[in-house]
Enzyme design. Structure first.
Site, PDB file in Angstrom:
ATOM      1  N   HIS A 125       7.573 -11.894   4.956  1.00 32.67           N
ATOM      2  CA  HIS A 125       7.198 -11.379   3.526  1.00 32.67           C
ATOM      3  C   HIS A 125       8.299 -11.046   2.711  1.00 32.67           C
ATOM      4  CE1 HIS A 125       7.583  -7.659   5.582  1.00 32.67           C
ATOM      5  NE2 HIS A 125       7.606  -7.097   4.635  1.00 32.67           N
ATOM      6  N   ILE A 170       0.912  -1.106   0.210  1.00 32.58           N
ATOM      7  CA  ILE A 170       0.078  -0.034  -0.001  1.00 32.58           C
ATOM      8  C   ILE A 170       0.691   1.388  -0.017  1.00 32.58           C
ATOM      9  CG2 ILE A 170      -2.160  -1.047   1.014  1.00 32.58           C
ATOM     10  CD1 ILE A 170      -1.253   0.042   3.720  1.00 32.58           C
TER      11      ILE A 170
END
Length: 200
Positions: A139, A71
């Site tokens: 991640h 984001i």
């Protein structure tokens, strides 16, 4: 527990929130068929980006892996590939999770390349605060590298940092994630071939 674990305990982890909002398909097979792998790609309705806050633009929600747009992207189509279960560092991964990340990562790299229209990209994975890990949940970043780099005030193109990274626009996020899911389905058909069984 180290200080970063205390800063983001699993119950407050944004990546865990995304994983729980986008459940895995119900199959328990360790070598899923094409149909079961394709079920890991949410439909448009299932991929509702407002299921969590902040919004999540999900591309994949498999048994052990979730993939969603960053984001605060460095470039268009910057994708994050995370474990479903809260693991802080790569050393904390279990065998099945590692295999599944290994299965999806090259496929998702091709998806990012196609959607971003680039041939070059970075795959980055950080472990710990001193290694620039902001969210302490395993991640991988897949960051497309366009031919024309974005304009950066200090004229340096650094991997990570607190520099100019604009928030992802909702409309753009929905569009990019939808395109990625479509391309991911195509890629999955190509690798699964006639037998329709993936190799996890």
């Amino acid at each position: 527990m180290n200080e970063i674990d205390l800063h983001y305990p699993p119950e407050a982890c944004p990546f865990c929130n995304i994983a729980s909002a986008f459940p895995a398909p119900s199959s328990s097979l360790r070598t899923p068929t094409y149909t079961e792998q394709a079920a890991s790609i949410p439909t448009e309705k299932e991929a509702d980006h407002e299921k969590v806050s902040p919004n999540a633009y999900v591309v994949l929600a498999s048994r052990d892996v979730v993939a969603f747009l960053d984001i605060l992207p460095m470039t268009r189509a910057h994708l994050l590939v995370a474990t479903r279960v809260h693991r802080v560092k790569v050393q904390d991964l279990e065998g099945e999770e590692s295999r599944e990340i290994g299965f999806w990562l090259p496929i998702l790299a091709r998806v990012v390349s196609r959607v971003a229209g680039v041939r070059d990209y970075n795959i980055v994975q950080n472990n710990g605060a001193r290694a620039a890990q902001v969210v302490p949940h395993v991640h991988f970043h897949i960051i497309p590298r366009p031919e024309t780099m974005p304009q950066i005030q200090n004229k340096s193109w650094t991997m990570f940092g607190r520099g100019q990274r604009d928030e992802l626009d909702d409309e753009e996020g929905v569009k990019i994630a939808g395109e990625m899911r479509s391309v991911l389905r195509e890629e999955l058909k190509l690798i699964c071939g006639k037998d329709k069984v993936g190799k996890l």
